[in-house]
Design a protein around this motif. Structure first.
Motif, PDB file in Angstrom:
ATOM      1  N   UNK A  16       0.823  -1.214   0.000  1.00  0.00           N
ATOM      2  CA  UNK A  16       0.000   0.000   0.000  1.00  0.00           C
ATOM      3  C   UNK A  16       0.856   1.263   0.000  1.00  0.00           C
ATOM      4  N   UNK A  17       1.828   1.333   0.942  1.00  0.00           N
ATOM      5  CA  UNK A  17       2.492   2.610   1.235  1.00  0.00           C
ATOM      6  C   UNK A  17       3.272   3.191   0.053  1.00  0.00           C
ATOM      7  N   UNK A  18       4.010   2.362  -0.723  1.00  0.00           N
ATOM      8  CA  UNK A  18       4.776   2.963  -1.831  1.00  0.00           C
ATOM      9  C   UNK A  18       3.892   3.419  -2.989  1.00  0.00           C
ATOM     10  N   UNK A  39      13.064  -4.512  -2.114  1.00  0.00           N
ATOM     11  CA  UNK A  39      12.539  -4.356  -3.476  1.00  0.00           C
ATOM     12  C   UNK A  39      11.397  -5.329  -3.772  1.00  0.00           C
ATOM     13  N   UNK A  40      11.263  -6.369  -2.940  1.00  0.00           N
ATOM     14  CA  UNK A  40      10.139  -7.300  -3.091  1.00  0.00           C
ATOM     15  C   UNK A  40       9.518  -7.499  -1.718  1.00  0.00           C
ATOM     16  N   UNK A  77      10.755   3.220   5.992  1.00  0.00           N
ATOM     17  CA  UNK A  77      10.359   4.433   5.267  1.00  0.00           C
ATOM     18  C   UNK A  77       9.942   4.060   3.848  1.00  0.00           C
ATOM     19  N   UNK A  78       8.668   4.278   3.504  1.00  0.00           N
ATOM     20  CA  UNK A  78       8.188   3.860   2.185  1.00  0.00           C
ATOM     21  C   UNK A  78       8.701   4.765   1.086  1.00  0.00           C
ATOM     22  N   UNK A  79       8.975   4.198  -0.082  1.00  0.00           N
ATOM     23  CA  UNK A  79       9.444   4.969  -1.232  1.00  0.00           C
ATOM     24  C   UNK A  79       8.290   5.179  -2.212  1.00  0.00           C
ATOM     25  N   UNK A  80       8.599   5.192  -3.492  1.00  0.00           N
ATOM     26  CA  UNK A  80       7.575   5.593  -4.469  1.00  0.00           C
ATOM     27  C   UNK A  80       7.497   7.111  -4.481  1.00  0.00           C
ATOM     28  N   UNK A  81       6.658   7.662  -5.351  1.00  0.00           N
ATOM     29  CA  UNK A  81       6.539   9.124  -5.425  1.00  0.00           C
ATOM     30  C   UNK A  81       7.812   9.738  -5.979  1.00  0.00           C
ATOM     31  N   UNK A  82       8.116  10.965  -5.514  1.00  0.00           N
ATOM     32  CA  UNK A  82       9.216  11.743  -6.096  1.00  0.00           C
ATOM     33  C   UNK A  82      10.590  11.113  -5.865  1.00  0.00           C
ATOM     34  N   UNK A  93      10.791  -0.547  -2.556  1.00  0.00           N
ATOM     35  CA  UNK A  93       9.503  -0.415  -1.856  1.00  0.00           C
ATOM     36  C   UNK A  93       9.681   0.407  -0.584  1.00  0.00           C
ATOM     37  N   UNK A  94      10.762   0.100   0.142  1.00  0.00           N
ATOM     38  CA  UNK A  94      11.007   0.875   1.364  1.00  0.00           C
ATOM     39  C   UNK A  94      12.436   0.666   1.859  1.00  0.00           C
ATOM     40  N   UNK A  95      12.872   1.631   2.674  1.00  0.00           N
ATOM     41  CA  UNK A  95      14.169   1.573   3.342  1.00  0.00           C
ATOM     42  C   UNK A  95      13.945   1.036   4.749  1.00  0.00           C
TER      43      UNK A  95
END
Ligand code: FDA
Length: 502
Positions: A252-254, A347-348, A373-378, A396-398
């Motif tokens: 969901x988050x990314x 990444x998965x 910390x979720x990624x995606x976006x800018x 996907x996230x750090x």
């Protein structure tokens, strides 16, 4: 430069010719130890066996920095640069091996000049993030900046290594928004974006502190923020289904709208879902019920405030005020606990059964915590090679792993072992070849420089360098070869000069 500063007296006499005496401290000065301690965030690097500086210099303008570099080179003494002192391995004020060095402490070089009209600011490296945010908040209610959460982190180290916080999905990293910088190089020259060359300007923004010279100040772009933002913090315990929710959160988050970030702090048996939304509670509610209904978020979870109020609220707690962003003193409580940290990128999505095992491990005695910390976006929209920071599209996230202990009750051996074992356990679930890591969460377990012929080895540096920088490591080494081929500025994880460009 010799590794033992046998001409340190020469350094002092050279320095006092160009820097006011009261800005130079030797161990015999009563102010030396309080000054050294003043921004140490990890007291495990303040013990009797810690390799400490011979001198501390506190420049109040760029010419003092230039003089310190020139005197250092002339007399064969290396310099370590400290802005906020938050380095996880303490490399801004201590050396791993026996070595003589001086610390250039930039805490008196901390002006922030905001131009709200142009939506830009110049910030000196010795300012802390809280001072930058505070000055922006004073100048405008509708501008912000995407840096880290902790207000006492120094701008110098933070920008040098990347820098991300609650605005990462909307506006990317701090370095993505740096538009100019002033650098003192190993020849003592004062350079800006145009005179340092495009490779060096690229390298400064995320390629790590200490490697390319001393960055005195940075010009940044300020970004639009709505007058009202919404913050929430929803804790979910293991018995309330935390493992299921974190499993779902990964998908969901990314993919949420860029205006919304939901990070997770997983500690013991609880997952805390912490969020910043750039808008009102009314606008957030429908997004939450359509995108993440499993969290059972409702209106009573919303806290509306201004962006500048959200900064201390999220990091320092609901009782804190905007003025607390200016507080630079290290509380004794902070100074009393040592820590060990490291990082990963996912990444998965990690399967549900693995999350059950992770929660079981986090509930063990002496266990640490995880920050997701979720990624995606800018942050993901910037190409991997646009800045040295390569962890972009597809992340996907750090994950940050941290474990703390009381300095009064031990040396942290148990907690450090826990982190190392947990890091090994996580290997199948995170990025590989290379196993990516975040430079600003520095970890010397990933590798250390090997000095060959008085220059750090490019080959040896690849071991840790590719984890932090992936394919950008070579370009960083080439930029280092241009600006500091003799490797004057170095530490245990600084970029080695690439031999072919010497
Ligand atoms: P410090 O002064 O220790 O410097 C770090 C490194 O940069 C050293 O190698 C130093 O020599 C070099 N350096 C410093 N100033 C320089 C200059 N002017 N020119 C050249 N080199 C220089 N990160 C993040 O992205 N988001 C976050 O939310 C947080 N939160 C956070 C909380 C806490 C409590 C800690 C301890 C750390 C973080 N961090 C973080 C990590 C932080 O970004 C990282 O430790 C920074 O490098 C710290 O910068 P300082 O200037 O404080 O460190």
């Amino acid at each position: 430069v010799s590794s033992q500063g046998n001409s340190s007296d020469g350094f002092l006499s050279c320095l006092t010719a160009s820097i006011p005496r009261q800005l130079v401290f030797t161990p015999s000065s009563p102010s030396f130890t309080p000054l050294l301690k003043s921004s140490i965030r990890n007291p495990k690097f303040f013990t009797p066996s810690t390799v400490r500086p011979l001198y501390i210099i506190t420049p109040t303008n760029a010419s003092h920095v230039q003089a310190a570099v020139l005197c250092g080179r002339r007399s064969g003494l290396r310099i370590r640069v400290r802005s906020g002192g938050h380095d996880y391995e303490g490399l801004s004020y201590r050396s791993v091996r026996a070595e003589s060095f001086a610390v250039l402490d930039l805490s008196s070089l901390r002006a922030v000049r905001v131009d709200a009209q142009a939506a830009t600011a110049w910030v000196d490296s010795g300012a802390q993030l809280g001072e930058l945010y505070y000055a922006i908040g004073k100048a405008s209610g509708v501008l912000g900046f995407p840096g880290g959460l902790c207000p006492t982190v120094g701008v110098g180290g933070h920008f040098s290594g990347g820098g991300f916080g609650m605005l990462l999905r909307k506006y990317g990293m701090a370095i993505d928004n740096v538009i100019d910088a002033v650098l003192v190089d190993a020849k003592g020259r004062l350079l800006n974006k145009n005179t340092m060359g495009s490779d060096v300007f690229w390298a400064l923004r995320g390629g790590g502190g200490e490697s390319f010279g001393v960055v005195v100040s940075w010009q940044v772009k300020l970004l639009p923020i709505p007058p009202k933002v919404t913050v929430f913090n929803v804790p979910v315990t293991a018995s309330q289904g935390a493992a299921d929710l974190v499993t779902r959160w990964q998908q969901v988050a990314p993919a949420l709208p860029e205006d919304l970030i939901i990070r997770v702090v997983v500690q013991q048996k609880t997952a805390n879902f912490q969020s910043l939304f750039l808008g009102t509670c009314d606008a957030l509610l429908p997004v939450m019920s359509s995108r993440f209904p499993e969290l059972r978020f409702n209106r009573s979870d919303c806290r509306e405030m201004t962006w500048i109020q959200s900064v201390p609220y999220i990091y320092l707690g609901s009782a804190s005020t905007v003025e607390d962003l200016l507080n630079r003193t290290t509380a004794e409580s902070v100074f009393s606990s040592g820590y060990k940290a490291t990082s990963d990128y996912v990444r998965q999505a990690i399967p549900r059964d693995a999350w059950a095992s992770i929660f079981a491990k986090l509930a063990q005695p002496n266990a640490g915590l995880m920050i997701l910390d979720p990624y995606g976006g800018q942050i993901a929209a910037v190409p991997e090679s646009a800045t040295p920071y390569p962890h972009r599209a597809g992340v996907l996230y750090n994950i940050q792993y941290m474990n703390f202990w009381s300095m009064a009750s031990g040396d942290g051996a148990v907690q450090t072992r826990w982190i190392r074992e947990f890091y090994a356990f996580m290997a199948p679930f995170v990025s590989s070849n290379p196993r990516e890591a975040y430079f600003n969460y520095r970890d010397l377990d990933l590798g250390e420089n090997v000095v060959v012929g008085n220059v750090s080895s490019y080959q040896a540096g690849m071991v840790w360098g590719q984890k932090y920088f992936k394919g950008n490591y070579q370009r960083l080494a080439m930029a280092k070869g241009q600006i500091d081929p003799d490797d004057y500025f170095r530490n245990e994880q600084s970029i080695p000069p690439f031999a072919n460009s010497r």
